[in-house]
Design a protein around this motif. Sequence first.
Motif, PDB file in Angstrom:
ATOM      1  N   GLY A  73      50.016  34.794  41.236  1.00 38.57           N
ATOM      2  CA  GLY A  73      48.769  35.296  41.138  1.00 38.57           C
ATOM      3  C   GLY A  73      48.696  36.684  41.766  1.00 38.57           C
ATOM      4  O   GLY A  73      49.995  37.476  42.032  1.00 38.57           O
ATOM      5  N   ASN A  74      47.580  37.184  42.061  1.00 37.55           N
ATOM      6  CA  ASN A  74      47.101  38.570  43.171  1.00 37.55           C
ATOM      7  C   ASN A  74      46.091  38.548  43.713  1.00 37.55           C
ATOM      8  O   ASN A  74      45.278  37.764  43.256  1.00 37.55           O
ATOM      9  N   ARG A  75      46.035  39.243  44.709  1.00 38.98           N
ATOM     10  CA  ARG A  75      44.760  39.298  45.578  1.00 38.98           C
ATOM     11  C   ARG A  75      43.663  40.455  45.554  1.00 38.98           C
ATOM     12  O   ARG A  75      43.395  41.026  46.528  1.00 38.98           O
ATOM     13  N   SER A  76      43.969  41.131  44.323  1.00 37.34           N
ATOM     14  CA  SER A  76      43.264  42.668  44.341  1.00 37.34           C
ATOM     15  C   SER A  76      41.639  42.321  44.660  1.00 37.34           C
ATOM     16  O   SER A  76      40.923  42.919  45.112  1.00 37.34           O
ATOM     17  N   GLY A  77      41.007  40.984  44.416  1.00 38.87           N
ATOM     18  CA  GLY A  77      39.713  40.811  44.659  1.00 38.87           C
ATOM     19  C   GLY A  77      39.264  40.827  46.036  1.00 38.87           C
ATOM     20  O   GLY A  77      38.360  41.235  46.564  1.00 38.87           O
ATOM     21  N   GLU A  78      40.262  40.502  46.893  1.00 39.66           N
ATOM     22  CA  GLU A  78      40.392  40.412  48.422  1.00 39.66           C
ATOM     23  C   GLU A  78      40.324  41.839  48.754  1.00 39.66           C
ATOM     24  O   GLU A  78      39.727  42.182  49.773  1.00 39.66           O
ATOM     25  N   PHE A  79      41.123  42.704  48.359  1.00 35.45           N
ATOM     26  CA  PHE A  79      41.408  44.192  48.396  1.00 35.45           C
ATOM     27  C   PHE A  79      39.595  44.766  48.303  1.00 35.45           C
ATOM     28  O   PHE A  79      39.365  45.252  49.249  1.00 35.45           O
ATOM     29  N   GLU A  80      39.236  44.256  47.419  1.00 39.49           N
ATOM     30  CA  GLU A  80      37.900  44.846  47.269  1.00 39.49           C
ATOM     31  C   GLU A  80      36.779  44.043  48.340  1.00 39.49           C
ATOM     32  O   GLU A  80      36.025  45.045  48.710  1.00 39.49           O
ATOM     33  N   GLN A  81      37.033  42.894  48.680  1.00 37.51           N
ATOM     34  CA  GLN A  81      36.262  42.301  49.671  1.00 37.51           C
ATOM     35  C   GLN A  81      36.371  43.027  50.913  1.00 37.51           C
ATOM     36  O   GLN A  81      35.760  43.241  51.692  1.00 37.51           O
ATOM     37  N   ARG A  82      37.629  43.366  51.242  1.00 39.90           N
ATOM     38  CA  ARG A  82      37.992  44.067  52.591  1.00 39.90           C
ATOM     39  C   ARG A  82      37.436  45.404  52.599  1.00 39.90           C
ATOM     40  O   ARG A  82      37.104  46.073  53.532  1.00 39.90           O
ATOM     41  N   LEU A  83      37.423  46.237  51.337  1.00 43.69           N
ATOM     42  CA  LEU A  83      37.013  47.298  51.304  1.00 43.69           C
ATOM     43  C   LEU A  83      35.433  47.567  51.608  1.00 43.69           C
ATOM     44  O   LEU A  83      34.850  48.272  52.099  1.00 43.69           O
ATOM     45  N   GLN A  84      34.942  46.107  51.462  1.00 44.89           N
ATOM     46  CA  GLN A  84      33.100  45.916  51.835  1.00 44.89           C
ATOM     47  C   GLN A  84      32.979  45.510  53.204  1.00 44.89           C
ATOM     48  O   GLN A  84      31.875  45.192  53.648  1.00 44.89           O
ATOM     49  N   GLY A  85      34.242  45.460  53.878  1.00 43.84           N
ATOM     50  CA  GLY A  85      34.106  45.021  55.379  1.00 43.84           C
ATOM     51  C   GLY A  85      34.595  43.709  55.890  1.00 43.84           C
ATOM     52  O   GLY A  85      34.441  43.496  56.837  1.00 43.84           O
ATOM     53  N   VAL A  86      34.882  42.868  54.710  1.00 40.40           N
ATOM     54  CA  VAL A  86      35.136  41.482  55.240  1.00 40.40           C
ATOM     55  C   VAL A  86      36.656  41.723  55.718  1.00 40.40           C
ATOM     56  O   VAL A  86      37.431  42.237  55.159  1.00 40.40           O
ATOM     57  N   SER A  87      36.737  40.942  56.897  1.00 40.85           N
ATOM     58  CA  SER A  87      38.009  41.108  57.559  1.00 40.85           C
ATOM     59  C   SER A  87      39.079  40.055  57.030  1.00 40.85           C
ATOM     60  O   SER A  87      38.922  38.988  56.501  1.00 40.85           O
ATOM     61  N   TYR A  88      40.553  40.492  57.169  1.00 38.44           N
ATOM     62  CA  TYR A  88      41.580  39.447  56.651  1.00 38.44           C
ATOM     63  C   TYR A  88      41.464  38.088  57.324  1.00 38.44           C
ATOM     64  O   TYR A  88      41.522  36.977  56.775  1.00 38.44           O
ATOM     65  N   ALA A  89      41.129  38.178  58.582  1.00 41.58           N
ATOM     66  CA  ALA A  89      40.859  36.831  59.207  1.00 41.58           C
ATOM     67  C   ALA A  89      39.572  36.134  58.598  1.00 41.58           C
ATOM     68  O   ALA A  89      39.688  34.680  58.194  1.00 41.58           O
ATOM     69  N   GLU A  90      38.443  36.664  58.539  1.00 41.27           N
ATOM     70  CA  GLU A  90      37.312  36.086  57.836  1.00 41.27           C
ATOM     71  C   GLU A  90      37.749  35.384  56.164  1.00 41.27           C
ATOM     72  O   GLU A  90      37.464  34.378  55.983  1.00 41.27           O
ATOM     73  N   ILE A  91      38.424  36.308  55.673  1.00 40.77           N
ATOM     74  CA  ILE A  91      38.965  35.849  54.211  1.00 40.77           C
ATOM     75  C   ILE A  91      39.722  34.488  54.363  1.00 40.77           C
ATOM     76  O   ILE A  91      39.773  33.658  53.703  1.00 40.77           O
ATOM     77  N   ALA A  92      40.805  34.611  55.308  1.00 43.51           N
ATOM     78  CA  ALA A  92      41.511  33.322  55.684  1.00 43.51           C
ATOM     79  C   ALA A  92      40.725  32.320  55.857  1.00 43.51           C
ATOM     80  O   ALA A  92      40.999  30.951  55.465  1.00 43.51           O
ATOM     81  N   ALA A  93      39.855  32.300  56.716  1.00 40.89           N
ATOM     82  CA  ALA A  93      38.980  31.284  57.171  1.00 40.89           C
ATOM     83  C   ALA A  93      37.946  30.747  56.156  1.00 40.89           C
ATOM     84  O   ALA A  93      37.893  29.527  56.124  1.00 40.89           O
ATOM     85  N   ALA A  94      37.636  31.355  55.209  1.00 42.33           N
ATOM     86  CA  ALA A  94      36.896  30.865  53.968  1.00 42.33           C
ATOM     87  C   ALA A  94      37.744  30.614  52.774  1.00 42.33           C
ATOM     88  O   ALA A  94      37.482  30.137  51.850  1.00 42.33           O
ATOM     89  N   GLY A  95      39.105  30.130  53.201  1.00 45.48           N
ATOM     90  CA  GLY A  95      40.086  29.541  52.188  1.00 45.48           C
ATOM     91  C   GLY A  95      40.901  30.400  51.237  1.00 45.48           C
ATOM     92  O   GLY A  95      41.574  30.191  50.382  1.00 45.48           O
ATOM     93  N   GLY A  96      40.643  31.887  51.504  1.00 46.43           N
ATOM     94  CA  GLY A  96      41.391  32.870  50.747  1.00 46.43           C
ATOM     95  C   GLY A  96      42.526  33.262  51.424  1.00 46.43           C
ATOM     96  O   GLY A  96      43.179  32.259  52.017  1.00 46.43           O
ATOM     97  N   GLY A  97      43.172  34.377  51.520  1.00 47.67           N
ATOM     98  CA  GLY A  97      44.216  34.792  51.993  1.00 47.67           C
ATOM     99  C   GLY A  97      45.602  34.236  51.668  1.00 47.67           C
ATOM    100  O   GLY A  97      45.641  33.825  50.438  1.00 47.67           O
ATOM    101  N   ILE A  98      46.257  34.011  52.510  1.00 45.01           N
ATOM    102  CA  ILE A  98      47.614  33.166  52.213  1.00 45.01           C
ATOM    103  C   ILE A  98      47.473  31.775  51.060  1.00 45.01           C
ATOM    104  O   ILE A  98      47.909  31.748  50.375  1.00 45.01           O
ATOM    105  N   ALA A  99      46.220  31.202  51.674  1.00 44.46           N
ATOM    106  CA  ALA A  99      45.984  29.895  50.856  1.00 44.46           C
ATOM    107  C   ALA A  99      45.548  29.923  49.469  1.00 44.46           C
ATOM    108  O   ALA A  99      46.019  29.185  48.513  1.00 44.46           O
ATOM    109  N   SER A 100      45.226  31.355  49.137  1.00 48.39           N
ATOM    110  CA  SER A 100      44.999  31.216  47.500  1.00 48.39           C
ATOM    111  C   SER A 100      46.141  31.640  46.899  1.00 48.39           C
ATOM    112  O   SER A 100      46.186  31.163  45.840  1.00 48.39           O
ATOM    113  N   THR A 101      47.045  32.571  47.692  1.00 49.15           N
ATOM    114  CA  THR A 101      48.391  32.444  46.931  1.00 49.15           C
ATOM    115  C   THR A 101      49.131  31.277  46.885  1.00 49.15           C
ATOM    116  O   THR A 101      49.885  31.147  45.831  1.00 49.15           O
TER     117      THR A 101
END
Length: 400
Positions: A73-101
Motif C-alpha cells: 500500500g501507501n499512505r498518501s491519505g495520511e500525508f493529506e491528513q497531516r497537512l490539515q494539522g493531524v499529527s503523526y502520533a494522533e494518526i497512529a493512535a487512531a489505528g493509522g500509521g504503521i498499523a495501516s501499512t
Amino acid sequence: MKTLWQHCHVATMAQGVYSIIEDAAIVTSGSLIEWIGPRHALPSGDYPAVNDLNGAWVTPGLIDCHTHTVFGGNRSGEFEQRLQGVSYAEIAAAGGGIASTVRATRAASEDELFASAAKRLHSLLRDGVTTVEMKSGYGLDLANERKILRVIRRLGEAFPVSVRATCLAAHALPPEYADRPDAYIDLICNEMLPALAAEGLVDAVDAFCEYLAFSPQQVERVFIAAQKLGLPVKLHAEQLSSLHGSSLAARYQALSADHLEFMTEDDAIAMAESGTVAVLLPGAFYCLRETQLPPMEALRKHGVKIAIASDLNPGTSPALSVRLMLNMACTCFRLTPEEALAGATIHAAKALGMEHTHGSLEVGKVADFVAWQIDRPADLAYWLGGELDKRVVRHGVDVE
Ligand code: NIG
Ligand code: FE
C-alpha cells in the motif's frame, strides 16, 4: 580481469573527508581496487581493459543505510491528513500509521511485495546507490516478517546492489497483542528472531524505542536476544522524545542509532565511546515538519560518525533519492556537503558494519564507485534530486 579507469578526479572519502586525488587513475582487479592514485604514478604494466571517464568526479557508490523499502500500500491519505494539522502520533493512535501499512503488507503476496519494492529500489539505484539496507517491520508476526525478509534477499539477488537485511519485528505492537507488549517481546525473542536468523534472513536487528512503540526495557530484551544469536543491533531512537535509547544502543555496541533529534549530549558521549554511528534522517524530519534539530554540535564535538539515509518508508519519508537527502542534510541540519557525502559513503558503511570493505575508495576495498559528470563534489549535495549524468560501477563492472 585487470581494468584501468582514468581521466577522472577522485574523492576517496577515506577517513570521512574528500581526500581528493586530481587527475587520478584506478586499477581494479575483478571486484576489488588494486591500485588508486595520481595518474602520473600509475605503475607501468599491461591493462587489458582501459576506460576513459571523461573528466568525471569519482566517488564511492552511495550507501543508503536505513530504509523500509518493502511494504504494501501507501499512505498518501495520511500525508493529506497531516497537512490539515493531524499529527503523526494522533494518526497512529487512531489505528493509522504503521498499523495501516501492516494491514496492507500482510494482505500482499511475496511477489506483490517484490514488484512494488523493486520499483522503489530502481529509483535508488538510478541515483548512484550500490549498497542498501532494508528493514522488515510491517509484518509483525513470524510468517509476515519472514515474507518481507525473503523479498529483501530476493531483491539483493535480482539487482546489481549489495543488500543488508535488518529484522525490525519490534517496530510496533501487532493488533493481536494489543495491551500485551511484553508478550510480543517474548515472541520476538523466543521464536521470531531464532527462526529468522536460522533461515539466514537477518544481518542485524533493529527496534523502535519510543513512547508510542517500545520502552528501553523492552528494547534491551530484544538486544540481548539478538546478541545471543550473534547478530549486531541498531535502534530507532530519540525521534519524537528523549528516552535515551541511543545510550542504551551504545551499551550494546550498536552499529547505529537512528533519527536522534531529541538526543542529549550524554547520549552523544556514549555513542562516541562505543563507535555507534549517528544515522540522521532528514526526510522524516522534513515530512513530520519537526522543529527539534539533532544536536550537531555535540555530535561533532565528541567525534560521533554521522551517516545520512533516506529512511524510505510509506509514512514519514517517502524518499526515493539519497542525493536529495544530502541536500536536505545540508539545508536542514547544516552539514557541509563533504560531511553529507561521508554520511552516504564511509559512515553509512560503518552503520552497516561494512566499513572495512565498502564506503571509500582504497586499495583492497570493493570496486563500487560512481563517475559523476559534475564540476565539484559539492554538486552532489547541491542539486535537488533529479538525475545526474554518471556511470555506476559495482564490483568492478559497469551497471546498466
Ligand atoms: O523510521 N520511526 C519509525 N519507523 C519509521 C516510520 C514508519 C512508518 O511510519 O511507517 C521511520 O520513520
Ligand atoms: Fe526508519
